[in-house]
Write a protein that holds these residues in place. Structure first.
Motif, PDB file in Angstrom:
ATOM      1  N   ALA A 187       0.843  -1.199   0.000  1.00  0.00           N
ATOM      2  CA  ALA A 187       0.000   0.000   0.000  1.00  0.00           C
ATOM      3  C   ALA A 187       0.878   1.248   0.000  1.00  0.00           C
ATOM      4  CB  ALA A 187      -0.921   0.000   1.218  1.00  0.00           C
ATOM      5  N   ARG A 188       1.939   1.219   0.803  1.00  0.00           N
ATOM      6  CA  ARG A 188       2.808   2.392   0.860  1.00  0.00           C
ATOM      7  C   ARG A 188       3.544   2.594  -0.467  1.00  0.00           C
ATOM      8  NH1 ARG A 188       7.518   2.512   5.214  1.00  0.00           N
ATOM      9  NH2 ARG A 188       8.499   1.221   3.640  1.00  0.00           N
ATOM     10  N   ALA A 189       3.959   1.466  -1.064  1.00  0.00           N
ATOM     11  CA  ALA A 189       4.667   1.568  -2.339  1.00  0.00           C
ATOM     12  C   ALA A 189       3.761   2.163  -3.413  1.00  0.00           C
ATOM     13  CB  ALA A 189       5.163   0.190  -2.771  1.00  0.00           C
ATOM     14  N   MET A 190       2.448   1.926  -3.298  1.00  0.00           N
ATOM     15  CA  MET A 190       1.524   2.396  -4.323  1.00  0.00           C
ATOM     16  C   MET A 190       1.022   3.808  -4.067  1.00  0.00           C
ATOM     17  SD  MET A 190      -0.819  -0.807  -5.425  1.00  0.00           S
ATOM     18  CE  MET A 190      -1.838  -0.631  -3.984  1.00  0.00           C
ATOM     19  N   ALA A 191       1.456   4.411  -2.963  1.00  0.00           N
ATOM     20  CA  ALA A 191       0.859   5.679  -2.543  1.00  0.00           C
ATOM     21  C   ALA A 191       0.837   6.710  -3.660  1.00  0.00           C
ATOM     22  CB  ALA A 191       1.597   6.222  -1.329  1.00  0.00           C
ATOM     23  N   LEU A 192       1.918   6.821  -4.409  1.00  0.00           N
ATOM     24  CA  LEU A 192       2.016   7.871  -5.423  1.00  0.00           C
ATOM     25  C   LEU A 192       1.616   7.384  -6.805  1.00  0.00           C
ATOM     26  CD1 LEU A 192       5.413   9.360  -4.223  1.00  0.00           C
ATOM     27  CD2 LEU A 192       3.231  10.543  -4.187  1.00  0.00           C
ATOM     28  N   ASP A 193       0.956   6.234  -6.881  1.00  0.00           N
ATOM     29  CA  ASP A 193       0.606   5.624  -8.170  1.00  0.00           C
ATOM     30  C   ASP A 193       1.799   5.577  -9.112  1.00  0.00           C
ATOM     31  OD1 ASP A 193      -1.921   5.272  -7.334  1.00  0.00           O
ATOM     32  OD2 ASP A 193      -2.863   6.732  -8.647  1.00  0.00           O
ATOM     33  N   PRO A 194       2.904   4.993  -8.683  1.00  0.00           N
ATOM     34  CA  PRO A 194       4.103   5.036  -9.522  1.00  0.00           C
ATOM     35  C   PRO A 194       3.927   4.148 -10.756  1.00  0.00           C
ATOM     36  CG  PRO A 194       4.448   3.559  -7.695  1.00  0.00           C
ATOM     37  CD  PRO A 194       3.099   4.181  -7.484  1.00  0.00           C
ATOM     38  N   PRO A 195       4.570   4.517 -11.856  1.00  0.00           N
ATOM     39  CA  PRO A 195       4.481   3.688 -13.059  1.00  0.00           C
ATOM     40  C   PRO A 195       5.261   2.379 -12.936  1.00  0.00           C
ATOM     41  CG  PRO A 195       5.883   5.594 -13.445  1.00  0.00           C
ATOM     42  CD  PRO A 195       5.268   5.781 -12.105  1.00  0.00           C
ATOM     43  N   LEU A 196       6.140   2.292 -11.943  1.00  0.00           N
ATOM     44  CA  LEU A 196       6.905   1.056 -11.748  1.00  0.00           C
ATOM     45  C   LEU A 196       6.818   0.645 -10.282  1.00  0.00           C
ATOM     46  CD1 LEU A 196       8.962  -1.131 -12.543  1.00  0.00           C
ATOM     47  CD2 LEU A 196      10.774   0.536 -12.149  1.00  0.00           C
ATOM     48  N   LEU A 197       6.370  -0.582 -10.062  1.00  0.00           N
ATOM     49  CA  LEU A 197       6.290  -1.107  -8.701  1.00  0.00           C
ATOM     50  C   LEU A 197       7.230  -2.293  -8.576  1.00  0.00           C
ATOM     51  CD1 LEU A 197       2.517  -1.105  -7.704  1.00  0.00           C
ATOM     52  CD2 LEU A 197       4.389  -0.121  -6.384  1.00  0.00           C
ATOM     53  N   ILE A 198       8.080  -2.251  -7.551  1.00  0.00           N
ATOM     54  CA  ILE A 198       9.032  -3.330  -7.319  1.00  0.00           C
ATOM     55  C   ILE A 198       8.639  -4.017  -6.016  1.00  0.00           C
ATOM     56  CG2 ILE A 198      11.440  -3.824  -6.794  1.00  0.00           C
ATOM     57  CD1 ILE A 198      12.239  -1.534  -8.579  1.00  0.00           C
ATOM     58  N   LEU A 199       8.360  -5.299  -6.089  1.00  0.00           N
ATOM     59  CA  LEU A 199       7.891  -6.014  -4.904  1.00  0.00           C
ATOM     60  C   LEU A 199       8.826  -7.175  -4.598  1.00  0.00           C
ATOM     61  CD1 LEU A 199       4.104  -6.337  -5.888  1.00  0.00           C
ATOM     62  CD2 LEU A 199       5.240  -4.403  -4.806  1.00  0.00           C
ATOM     63  N   ASP A 200       9.404  -7.157  -3.401  1.00  0.00           N
ATOM     64  CA  ASP A 200      10.322  -8.227  -3.017  1.00  0.00           C
ATOM     65  C   ASP A 200       9.567  -9.257  -2.185  1.00  0.00           C
ATOM     66  OD1 ASP A 200      12.492  -9.792  -2.544  1.00  0.00           O
ATOM     67  OD2 ASP A 200      13.758  -8.192  -1.724  1.00  0.00           O
ATOM     68  N   GLU A 201       9.290 -10.391  -2.782  1.00  0.00           N
ATOM     69  CA  GLU A 201       8.569 -11.497  -2.149  1.00  0.00           C
ATOM     70  C   GLU A 201       7.270 -11.047  -1.483  1.00  0.00           C
ATOM     71  OE1 GLU A 201      10.802 -14.438  -0.226  1.00  0.00           O
ATOM     72  OE2 GLU A 201      12.543 -14.184  -1.525  1.00  0.00           O
ATOM     73  N   PRO A 202       6.333 -10.540  -2.291  1.00  0.00           N
ATOM     74  CA  PRO A 202       5.090 -10.044  -1.690  1.00  0.00           C
ATOM     75  C   PRO A 202       4.248 -11.144  -1.070  1.00  0.00           C
ATOM     76  CG  PRO A 202       4.909 -10.070  -4.077  1.00  0.00           C
ATOM     77  CD  PRO A 202       6.336 -10.378  -3.745  1.00  0.00           C
ATOM     78  N   SER A 203       4.276 -12.335  -1.648  1.00  0.00           N
ATOM     79  CA  SER A 203       3.341 -13.334  -1.139  1.00  0.00           C
ATOM     80  C   SER A 203       3.989 -14.305  -0.160  1.00  0.00           C
ATOM     81  CB  SER A 203       2.683 -14.084  -2.289  1.00  0.00           C
ATOM     82  OG  SER A 203       3.627 -14.386  -3.280  1.00  0.00           O
ATOM     83  N   ALA A 204       5.287 -14.124   0.132  1.00  0.00           N
ATOM     84  CA  ALA A 204       5.905 -15.024   1.109  1.00  0.00           C
ATOM     85  C   ALA A 204       5.210 -14.840   2.450  1.00  0.00           C
ATOM     86  CB  ALA A 204       7.388 -14.714   1.235  1.00  0.00           C
ATOM     87  N   GLY A 205       4.800 -15.926   3.040  1.00  0.00           N
ATOM     88  CA  GLY A 205       4.193 -15.854   4.357  1.00  0.00           C
ATOM     89  C   GLY A 205       2.729 -15.474   4.347  1.00  0.00           C
ATOM     90  N   LEU A 206       2.114 -15.452   3.174  1.00  0.00           N
ATOM     91  CA  LEU A 206       0.689 -15.156   3.137  1.00  0.00           C
ATOM     92  C   LEU A 206      -0.094 -16.456   2.939  1.00  0.00           C
ATOM     93  CD1 LEU A 206       0.378 -11.951   0.958  1.00  0.00           C
ATOM     94  CD2 LEU A 206       0.705 -12.198   3.410  1.00  0.00           C
ATOM     95  N   ASP A 207      -1.329 -16.469   3.437  1.00  0.00           N
ATOM     96  CA  ASP A 207      -2.154 -17.643   3.201  1.00  0.00           C
ATOM     97  C   ASP A 207      -2.574 -17.642   1.734  1.00  0.00           C
ATOM     98  OD1 ASP A 207      -5.162 -16.527   3.047  1.00  0.00           O
ATOM     99  OD2 ASP A 207      -3.933 -15.316   4.398  1.00  0.00           O
ATOM    100  N   PRO A 208      -2.928 -18.815   1.198  1.00  0.00           N
ATOM    101  CA  PRO A 208      -3.181 -18.908  -0.237  1.00  0.00           C
ATOM    102  C   PRO A 208      -4.288 -17.991  -0.722  1.00  0.00           C
ATOM    103  CG  PRO A 208      -3.504 -21.040   0.860  1.00  0.00           C
ATOM    104  CD  PRO A 208      -2.983 -20.104   1.879  1.00  0.00           C
ATOM    105  N   ILE A 209      -5.287 -17.759   0.109  1.00  0.00           N
ATOM    106  CA  ILE A 209      -6.391 -16.914  -0.358  1.00  0.00           C
ATOM    107  C   ILE A 209      -5.934 -15.469  -0.492  1.00  0.00           C
ATOM    108  CG2 ILE A 209      -8.693 -16.061   0.190  1.00  0.00           C
ATOM    109  CD1 ILE A 209      -9.207 -18.697   1.607  1.00  0.00           C
ATOM    110  N   THR A 210      -5.238 -14.980   0.551  1.00  0.00           N
ATOM    111  CA  THR A 210      -4.717 -13.615   0.483  1.00  0.00           C
ATOM    112  C   THR A 210      -3.740 -13.485  -0.672  1.00  0.00           C
ATOM    113  OG1 THR A 210      -4.812 -13.664   2.875  1.00  0.00           O
ATOM    114  CG2 THR A 210      -3.740 -11.782   1.876  1.00  0.00           C
ATOM    115  N   SER A 211      -2.924 -14.517  -0.832  1.00  0.00           N
ATOM    116  CA  SER A 211      -1.924 -14.502  -1.884  1.00  0.00           C
ATOM    117  C   SER A 211      -2.581 -14.430  -3.258  1.00  0.00           C
ATOM    118  CB  SER A 211      -1.061 -15.753  -1.735  1.00  0.00           C
ATOM    119  OG  SER A 211      -0.256 -15.933  -2.833  1.00  0.00           O
TER     120      SER A 211
END
Ligand SMILES: Nc1ncnc2c1ncn2[C@@H]1O[C@H](COP(=O)(O)OP(=O)(O)O)[C@@H](O)[C@H]1O
Ligand SMILES: [Mg+2]
Lengths: 364, 250
Positions: free
Chosen positions: B154-178
């Motif tokens: 959410a913080r990374a998206m705050a400024l609606d950037p044209p490029l989003l870099i996500l380092d292991e976003p789904s690690a540690g999330l349950d499958p539904i959230t993922s």
């Protein structure tokens, strides 16, 4: 891209707000007050046909109108951004205002309640520590000797230079300051009595306590606070290891044993500082030593040393408790360290008052 | 999706002291793509991301991002570029003394003139988007690891950037959230043309969202594969790549 604009127009269907251009964060900031004014006129329709691009900030601006206002026009991309943000806002309700309380009374009540809780938990902590100490007494194997020695070194040996320096300077200052009024009566020879008694009975133990609280109480709190925040303390507990035995007792014992030594050093350094001043005033060493031997008793020294042991116990215990009851977050450790220092110093001064009354009654 | 190149990396190498983490890494990311970086733990995925955004020094090669070569950009160019990149750190990296909403508001406060209610509403919308609508008032220490990841997004998206870099976003999330996160990424990529560079190990999400991917390898100290995820799954010959996509022990 064209600059964003906001205009309104009267139409058969009611007031229409027309956005155009590039609705991004910059535009949203620029149009925010215009939108406030436009909303006061209770518009019925929002027209997005002339909007080139919209980002989330632009969507937030448009969405201020609420769901009741119909949206017309707009490219698929623009509408997608708008609807995504509308849904997101729905999923994040405005936090409800907490009811206003009558602040002074609630705060006073909170302070009293908090103070009582703290006192109770302090007593509970002391009780737990006592139980742990008794357990260790019956099963000495539980005691962490290595840990204890490390603390002796860290809080004792390493505090020697600071203690000596502080003691020497305090002795020097006290002697100088008291020599000024005593000189008027030609009574400079009594400077050693004054400095000696205040050091041995009061200041030695108190200053050593301040050194311990500042150096060690805070370090204990920070160390145990970090362990608490990292859940290391919980890890110990579920391994069946009592943090009281493993973490607190060695520290408290080290505090108790180190304090008389620090106090003694403080006293010696202070007396040395005083002697230096006396020499500069023309009194030989023998005169000073004679004066000290005549007027100071072993009881003065022992009283100070006994007090210092009590101070060591309390400072170490307060430091450990502050660490173990650290809260969450990055500030927790710092808060614990502050609480340890403040609590330690207040506690020893208060205790010193109690001792003063006690010693007076007992005629020591 | 047009052919504008968002990231261009040529023969990139990173060293820490005498240790070469990777070398000869080359790839291009086009606008609107979801680009995946794969590889075993410790092979240098996070380091590659940091090298791209100029936090880790480059030992050799070139990297250009949104048309700017960070190694040559001046302070102003760097700042302008960094505003157009949103990064979610592997650890979340939320500011511990700020509530989640304040974490999201911080870049808005710094880089826009939006009035306070606008920032608040925007922060709420971003948190709502990642499913944290009711957690806006919490401190980072009060939320779980998966929630911290989502707050980081959410913080990374705050400024609606044209490029989003996500380092292991789904690690540690349950499958539904993922899966919800995958849908969110696709949704944003398709509707706004945002480009994504994502480090992830979740095979399902790689196949679901990845347009193209590269795979780094610790032994090879560099790239061992590049291509569309499905093609790699079906045709890869490199044993490590094959065992990853077929979920076999190598
Ligand atoms: N600042 C650093 N100094 C030295 N070595 C580092 C540093 N950061 C990462 N490394 C090393 O680089 C390698 C890759 O790390 P990283 O990029 O975090 O791996 P991952 O692919 O799991 O994200 C690891 O072996 C790590 O030990
Ligand atoms: Mg990593």
């Amino acid at each position: 891209m064209t600059e964003a604009t906001l205009t309104s127009r009267a139409a058969p269907e009611g007031t229409v707000l027309i956005f155009s251009g590039r609705l991004d964060a910059e535009a949203a900031a620029a149009l925010w007050t215009a939108m406030t004014r436009a909303l006061a006129a209770k518009p019925n329709v929002i027209d997005l046909s002339d909007v080139d691009v919209m980002d989330s900030a632009g969507a937030i601006l448009v969405l201020r109108a609420g769901d009741a206002v119909a949206v017309q026009g707009g490219s698929a991309d623009v509408l997608a951004v708008l609807e995504r943000n509308r849904a997101a806002l729905k999923a994040a309700p405005v936090p409800s205002e907490t009811p206003r309380e009558f602040a002074p009374i609630t705060r006073f009540g909170g302070a009293v309640y908090g103070g009582m809780q703290a006192a109770l938990s302090g007593i509970a902590f002391a009780g737990e520590a006592l139980v742990a100490a008794l357990r260790v007494m019956f099963r000495p194997r539980l005691f962490r000797g290595g840990e204890f020695l490390r603390h002796l070194d860290e809080i004792g040996l390493r505090a020697f230079p600071l203690t000596l320096l502080l003691g020497f300077l305090i002795g020097l200052i006290l002697a100088y300051q008291s020599s000024i009024p005593l000189k008027r009566f030609g009574a400079e020879i009594f400077v050693p009595n004054l400095v000696g008694i205040s050091l041995l009975r009061e200041l030695g133990a108190l200053l050593a306590g301040v050194v311990l609280a500042g150096r060690t109480g805070s370090a204990f709190a920070a160390e145990l606070g970090t362990m608490t925040v990292n859940e290391e303390v919980n890890a110990l507990r579920i391994m069946g290891i009592d943090p009281m035995v493993m973490l607190v007792l060695p520290r408290i014992l080290a505090g108790i044993l180190v304090m008389p030594v620090l106090t003694l050093l403080m006293n010696l350094a202070g007396l040395t500082g005083m002697t230096v001043v006396m020499q500069s005033l023309g009194f030989p060493w023998s005169a000073v030593s004679n004066q000290l031997q005549q007027w100071l008793s072993l009881g003065d020294l022992m009283g100070g040393l006994f007090k210092s042991m009590c101070f060591g116990l309390v400072i170490a215990a307060i430091g450990c408790r502050a660490g173990l009851s650290a809260g969450f977050g990055p500030r927790a450790v710092g808060d614990a360290a502050t609480a340890a220092v403040v609590g330690g110093i207040v506690a020893i001064v208060a205790m010193d008052g109690v001792f003063a009354i006690l010693f007076f009654r007992l005629g020591i | 999706m047009n052919d504008e190149t968002i990231i261009r990396v040529e023969n990139l190498a990173v060293r820490f002291g005498p240790r070469t983490i990777f070398k000869d890494v080359s790839f291009e990311v086009k606008r609107g793509e979801v680009f995946i970086i794969l590889g075993g733990s410790g092979c240098g995925k996070s380091t590659l991301l940091k090298a791209l955004i100029g936090i880790v020094p480059i030992a050799a090669g070139r990297s250009e991002i949104l048309g700017v070569d960070l190694a040559q950009a001046d302070a102003e160019g760097r700042l302008g570029l960094l505003q157009r990149i949103g990064v979610m750190w592997q650890s979340g990296a939320l500011f511990g003394n700020m509530r989640l909403s304040e974490n999201v508001e911080l870049p808005l406060e710094e880089h826009t003139d939006l009035p306070r209610p606008a920032r608040e509403a925007l922060a709420r919308a971003k948190l709502g988007l990642v499913g944290l609508g009711d957690a806006a008032g919490l401190l980072p220490a009060e939320i779980s690891g998966g929630m911290a990841k989502r707050a980081g997004i959410a913080r990374a998206m705050a400024l609606d950037p044209p490029l989003l870099i996500l380092d292991e976003p789904s690690a540690g999330l349950d499958p539904i959230t993922s899966a919800g996160l995958d849908k969110l990424i696709l949704d944003i990529a398709r509707s706004t043309g945002t480009t994504f560079v994502v480090v992830t190990h979740e095979l399902q999400s790689i196949l679901a969202i990845g347009d193209r991917c590269i795979m780094l390898d610790k032994e090879a100290r560099g790239m061992i594969a590049m291509g569309k995820p499905r093609e790699l799954r079906d045709t890869a010959t490199h044993p490590t790549v094959r065992s990853f996509f077929r979920r076999e022990a190598a």
